[in-house]
Design an enzyme around this catalytic site. Sequence first.
Site, PDB file in Angstrom:
ATOM      1  N   CYS A   2       0.843  -1.186   0.000  1.00  0.00           N
ATOM      2  CA  CYS A   2       0.000   0.000   0.000  1.00  0.00           C
ATOM      3  C   CYS A   2       0.886   1.246   0.000  1.00  0.00           C
ATOM      4  CB  CYS A   2      -0.951   0.086   1.196  1.00  0.00           C
ATOM      5  SG  CYS A   2      -2.144  -1.227   1.237  1.00  0.00           S
ATOM      6  N   ARG A  28       3.977  -0.659  -4.725  1.00  0.00           N
ATOM      7  CA  ARG A  28       3.632  -1.134  -3.379  1.00  0.00           C
ATOM      8  C   ARG A  28       2.290  -1.865  -3.352  1.00  0.00           C
ATOM      9  NH1 ARG A  28       6.976   1.969   0.183  1.00  0.00           N
ATOM     10  NH2 ARG A  28       5.845   1.138   1.946  1.00  0.00           N
ATOM     11  N   TRP A  74      -2.851  -2.768  -1.706  1.00  0.00           N
ATOM     12  CA  TRP A  74      -2.572  -4.200  -1.819  1.00  0.00           C
ATOM     13  C   TRP A  74      -3.445  -4.837  -0.743  1.00  0.00           C
ATOM     14  CZ3 TRP A  74      -0.785  -8.296   1.155  1.00  0.00           C
ATOM     15  CH2 TRP A  74      -0.348  -9.436   0.440  1.00  0.00           C
ATOM     16  N   ASN A  98      -1.756   2.316   5.571  1.00  0.00           N
ATOM     17  CA  ASN A  98      -0.895   1.221   5.138  1.00  0.00           C
ATOM     18  C   ASN A  98      -0.568   0.393   6.371  1.00  0.00           C
ATOM     19  OD1 ASN A  98       1.114  -0.445   4.131  1.00  0.00           O
ATOM     20  ND2 ASN A  98       2.697   1.159   4.163  1.00  0.00           N
ATOM     21  N   GLY A  99      -0.904  -0.898   6.344  1.00  0.00           N
ATOM     22  CA  GLY A  99      -0.600  -1.755   7.497  1.00  0.00           C
ATOM     23  C   GLY A  99      -1.777  -2.649   7.824  1.00  0.00           C
ATOM     24  N   GLU A 462      16.255 -18.836  -7.283  1.00  0.00           N
ATOM     25  CA  GLU A 462      15.911 -17.510  -7.794  1.00  0.00           C
ATOM     26  C   GLU A 462      15.328 -17.609  -9.209  1.00  0.00           C
ATOM     27  OE1 GLU A 462      15.354 -14.808  -6.577  1.00  0.00           O
ATOM     28  OE2 GLU A 462      15.523 -13.312  -8.161  1.00  0.00           O
ATOM     29  N   LYS A 466      11.615 -16.274 -10.136  1.00  0.00           N
ATOM     30  CA  LYS A 466      11.430 -15.271 -11.187  1.00  0.00           C
ATOM     31  C   LYS A 466      10.391 -15.750 -12.180  1.00  0.00           C
ATOM     32  CE  LYS A 466      12.765 -12.666  -9.993  1.00  0.00           C
ATOM     33  NZ  LYS A 466      13.091 -11.811  -8.968  1.00  0.00           N
ATOM     34  N   GLU A 469       6.784 -15.953 -10.555  1.00  0.00           N
ATOM     35  CA  GLU A 469       6.130 -14.701 -10.181  1.00  0.00           C
ATOM     36  C   GLU A 469       5.650 -13.912 -11.400  1.00  0.00           C
ATOM     37  OE1 GLU A 469      10.245 -12.421  -8.678  1.00  0.00           O
ATOM     38  OE2 GLU A 469       8.398 -12.103  -7.598  1.00  0.00           O
ATOM     39  N   HIS A 485      13.917 -38.742  -5.046  1.00  0.00           N
ATOM     40  CA  HIS A 485      13.272 -39.195  -3.805  1.00  0.00           C
ATOM     41  C   HIS A 485      11.822 -38.729  -3.734  1.00  0.00           C
ATOM     42  CE1 HIS A 485      17.019 -40.801  -2.383  1.00  0.00           C
ATOM     43  NE2 HIS A 485      17.611 -39.648  -2.640  1.00  0.00           N
ATOM     44  N   LYS A 582       5.885  -4.904  -4.319  1.00  0.00           N
ATOM     45  CA  LYS A 582       7.348  -4.892  -4.216  1.00  0.00           C
ATOM     46  C   LYS A 582       7.835  -4.702  -2.784  1.00  0.00           C
ATOM     47  CE  LYS A 582      11.309  -3.279  -6.748  1.00  0.00           C
ATOM     48  NZ  LYS A 582      11.640  -4.629  -7.228  1.00  0.00           N
TER      49      LYS A 582
END
Length: 587
Positions: A2, A28, A74, A98-99, A462, A466, A469, A485, A582
């Site tokens: 946010c 955000r 968000w 925000n929070g 990574e 990538k 996402e 296994h 982000k």
Amino acid sequence: MCGIVGYKGKNNNAIKVVIEGLENLEYRGYDSAGIAYLKDNKIYIEKETGRIKNLKENLNLKEKTNLAIGHTRWATHGIPKKINAHPHQVGKFTIVHNGIIENYLSLKEELIKNNYTFKSDTDTEIACAYLDYIYKQEKDILKSLQKLIKIIKGSYAFGIICEDDKDNLYALRSSSPLIIALGKNENYIASDVPAILKYTNKYIILENYEIAKISNDNITIYNKELQEVNKTINTYEEKYESNTKGQYEHFMLKEINEEPDTFEKTINSCLQNNFKDINLKKYTNIHIVACGSAYHAGLVGKYLIEKFANIKVYTQVASEYRYEKTFYDKNTLVILISQSGETADTLAALRKAKDNKIDTLSIVNVFKSSIARESKYVVYTKAGSEIAVATTKAYLAQLTLLIALTLNLSKKTINKEQITKIKEQITNLIKKDDYKTIANKIYKAKNIFFIGRGIDYALCMEGSLKLKEISYINSVAYQAGELKHGTISLIEENTPVIAILTEEKLIEKTISNIKEVKARGAHTIVISNEEIKNDEYDEIIKIPKTDELLQQLLTIIPLQLIAYEVAKLKNCDIDKPRNLAKSVTVE
Ligand code: G6P
């Protein structure tokens, strides 16, 4: 997570400043956006689902207004729909937040008993109503905010307008970041400085439980006892750059192309400063803690430090670290890695180490962010601002910094020629066009596996993140030897398996694992710095072989570009993938 922007000033461009600011903060969160502004002494609210551009279409940016607060969301409480978008208005108050308010359900019960009704599913509307409820008793805005701090639990940064005082904008925070910026005849609030950098680079950092009262030409900060606090005015060092993609189709591609410079700037800055304020020799036990890609960089760091400096390194994701039993000793150093410097779990892990009186070193990209400010030592990566939600250049900068740290902890050295050569090799790898060919062969797959051993496995993690996402293809990174296994049962005809082979002594071992999946129909793609026999893979991307300390700076480039090309073929929203943000400032 946010983004908040607020404006109070004489220059009559509140809507424009807030909307432009929100556009800079869109990384955000971007599921809905909204603004509240004062016009003809009345507060108007506009909200829209989706991107800020949707909200912008409903607004007149030239409207003469001198007070506004805006928000890009968000979603945490309540699905992304217009009614849940901020600002929320109850009684005399209009707020953006925000929070997360953790005790919002008990507050809601109390408010319902006092005849409040609610339109949204959000915790924010409850906080707004609760403020209104307190204000009815206190009849004083500052005292009401002071009381609110005592009652609400959780994380918050609020921008607040009160019907009864339209000459001031109010703000307060706990845990979620908020800055107050100083302009000429106008002042601002924002989740971070770049949002308003076009207008000013002077700013104040609001600390936990501080309240700001902001008029056109005055900013007063109070602590929770309502005493005035003298605050330092900081100057943001980086220049304002309008965030354009330039010649590139996406920010992600632009940022990948910035990697050669990012590497050079970060390594040179590290070699100049050489961790000179830190007595690194004293640490015999290192913990590396981070989230997402930063954690993956930490995994690479573990291999490098253990191998070259012979120091024990424990790595853990911050959301686990903050609650698990942790073994510290007097020679422990906790290293936190974070691009944004605001990630809530990483910040909590840092505080845990500090509470245990353990030294902390943060590796951060954003100057004076919360993690940077609260750590004992901080070293900055030099990636500049990163817009694409999926990190590329900031991750490479983290790898670079961990290399520099390893140099300081060990007897290894690198010279100028090696730096120049690596920069050139990164540039050449970015220019290769093999990635489109590979992407074409795998973009329709439902599952893609990445396999590797040792440091190559850390890079697989990574590469796999990538890919998933930004392309939404399910992808798993596996230790090459572990696949048999259980997980090998998922390999079917044509399942893509991307294998990384750069560690000489492990290459033969990983080749055996490639053969195992190939025998079960997998389409195998090898990324290697060695000559591999051509019956041992279906596709190959050759990368240059370099010093083991530096190799991963080359290996990561094909992984980032394969993910990019796959997402492009799938027509995905590469820079703003669904459900992501982000900067993750909630737990
Ligand atoms: C989010 C981002 C990831 C990032 C992680 C940690 O999940 O989407 O790209 O790696 O947060 O962020 P940080 O700012 O702490 O590096």
